[in-house]
Design a protein around this motif. Sequence first.
Motif, mmCIF file in Angstrom:
data_model
loop_
_atom_site.group_PDB
_atom_site.id
_atom_site.type_symbol
_atom_site.label_atom_id
_atom_site.label_comp_id
_atom_site.label_asym_id
_atom_site.label_seq_id
_atom_site.Cartn_x
_atom_site.Cartn_y
_atom_site.Cartn_z
ATOM 1 N N VAL A 86 0.855 -1.189 0.000
ATOM 2 C CA VAL A 86 0.000 0.000 0.000
ATOM 3 C C VAL A 86 0.894 1.243 0.000
ATOM 4 O O VAL A 86 1.697 1.439 0.920
ATOM 5 C CB VAL A 86 -0.941 0.003 1.218
ATOM 6 C CG1 VAL A 86 -1.848 1.235 1.184
ATOM 7 C CG2 VAL A 86 -1.780 -1.274 1.244
ATOM 8 N N VAL A 87 0.729 2.069 -1.035
ATOM 9 C CA VAL A 87 1.603 3.235 -1.214
ATOM 10 C C VAL A 87 0.764 4.462 -1.562
ATOM 11 O O VAL A 87 -0.370 4.341 -2.021
ATOM 12 C CB VAL A 87 2.638 2.989 -2.336
ATOM 13 C CG1 VAL A 87 3.547 1.820 -1.992
ATOM 14 C CG2 VAL A 87 1.944 2.760 -3.674
ATOM 15 N N PRO A 88 1.324 5.659 -1.364
ATOM 16 C CA PRO A 88 0.599 6.869 -1.781
ATOM 17 C C PRO A 88 0.399 6.888 -3.289
ATOM 18 O O PRO A 88 1.234 6.380 -4.046
ATOM 19 C CB PRO A 88 1.523 8.009 -1.336
ATOM 20 C CG PRO A 88 2.394 7.414 -0.284
ATOM 21 C CD PRO A 88 2.588 5.990 -0.675
ATOM 22 N N GLY A 106 12.011 11.088 -2.554
ATOM 23 C CA GLY A 106 12.827 9.990 -2.060
ATOM 24 C C GLY A 106 11.987 8.793 -1.658
ATOM 25 O O GLY A 106 12.346 7.645 -1.907
ATOM 26 N N GLY A 107 10.827 9.068 -1.029
ATOM 27 C CA GLY A 107 9.952 7.982 -0.623
ATOM 28 C C GLY A 107 9.423 7.196 -1.802
ATOM 29 O O GLY A 107 9.373 5.956 -1.770
ATOM 30 N N ASN A 108 9.017 7.903 -2.862
ATOM 31 C CA ASN A 108 8.518 7.218 -4.052
ATOM 32 C C ASN A 108 9.605 6.379 -4.712
ATOM 33 O O ASN A 108 9.358 5.251 -5.163
ATOM 34 C CB ASN A 108 7.967 8.226 -5.058
ATOM 35 C CG ASN A 108 6.610 8.762 -4.672
ATOM 36 O OD1 ASN A 108 5.971 8.257 -3.755
ATOM 37 N ND2 ASN A 108 6.150 9.795 -5.357
ATOM 38 N N VAL A 109 10.810 6.932 -4.792
ATOM 39 C CA VAL A 109 11.920 6.179 -5.391
ATOM 40 C C VAL A 109 12.180 4.908 -4.583
ATOM 41 O O VAL A 109 12.339 3.814 -5.153
ATOM 42 C CB VAL A 109 13.186 7.053 -5.460
ATOM 43 C CG1 VAL A 109 14.398 6.209 -5.855
ATOM 44 C CG2 VAL A 109 12.995 8.190 -6.457
ATOM 45 N N ALA A 125 -5.222 7.384 -2.397
ATOM 46 C CA ALA A 125 -5.293 8.810 -2.107
ATOM 47 C C ALA A 125 -5.537 8.995 -0.616
ATOM 48 O O ALA A 125 -5.933 8.050 0.074
ATOM 49 C CB ALA A 125 -6.431 9.435 -2.919
ATOM 50 N N PRO A 126 -5.300 10.198 -0.086
ATOM 51 C CA PRO A 126 -5.613 10.436 1.321
ATOM 52 C C PRO A 126 -7.060 10.057 1.617
ATOM 53 O O PRO A 126 -7.981 10.421 0.890
ATOM 54 C CB PRO A 126 -5.386 11.948 1.471
ATOM 55 C CG PRO A 126 -4.366 12.276 0.425
ATOM 56 C CD PRO A 126 -4.680 11.379 -0.733
#
Length: 325
Positions: A7-9, A20-23, A45-46
């Motif tokens: 589960v990711v944004p 950096g988080g997405n990478v 999404a939020p």
Amino acid sequence: MRHVIFVVPEGMDDPLRVSGGNVYDREVRDGLRRRGWTVDVREVAPGGVATAFADATGLVLVDGLCAAGAPEAVEDAAGPVVVLAHMVTASFPGVTSAAIEAERRALAAAHRVIATSRWTAAELERSGIPAARVAVAPPGTHAASLAAAQGRELLCVGVIAPHKGQDVLLDALAELRGDDWTCVLVGSPAPAPAFARQIARDASAFGGRVRMTGVLTGAALADEYARSAVVVAPSRVESAGMAIADARARGIPVIAADVGGIADTVSGGGAILVRPGDPAALAHALGEWMTDPALRDRLRREAAGVRAALPSWDDTIDLIEAALS
């Protein structure tokens, strides 16, 4: 046993949302898949995190940003949940007590937490998460050519936002004598548009010596690294520093704020650390670097010397796999 819901944004692969988080999340997804894992990526999404958990009966790996926004989803999950903590919410200035408590609930309910730096792991322990439940998996690097630039080209890579400190850098540059330098700011203005507009206005006052490129990826970003003689990271908050790791992979010296996990990322030499949020301290370090050839040579030698010892993304995936298993 080798299936995970991740589960990711939303926008993890969006080139306009590079962070950096997405990478890191992309490297985890791709690395696990190369090793035979089935990775069911669910971008949310939020407010949509609970839906992503709705039919999850097996192992779930959830980005900490998502988990902190929906602690009840972690608490009510049918199967084991591992939280991937890029940062600790309390580290950001101005964060509300409600946000801190929501993250604490999510982390407390997780079966395991993966921190992306030793500093983050220590912050988690201070917030009440037992060290035995925390694994550390620092970001890796990809092999890159040794940079050869020896001029006075400065590079700063990161989203244009207060926590990255581009305002501190511009204030420091305004204190420098001489004009034989250039600076490139690479990063998305989307997360903090008002701040980014102010940075653009302030950058324009330098008469073309400060250039803002927006988001760069692939060859375009590699070209900027190749042209740079030093990477500057004036962050107010930083878990590890992906741009710093990219500089290290290329043997580029770093001048950075001594904050968060940056000291670990630059261990081994080739860097100058300064007080965070202090333009005068950063200006002093930049001035020394620009005027002292012996210092520049030493930093270049040290930066080139640490490249062979840097962790790879395969090393990172080893640690992620161990935590999931």
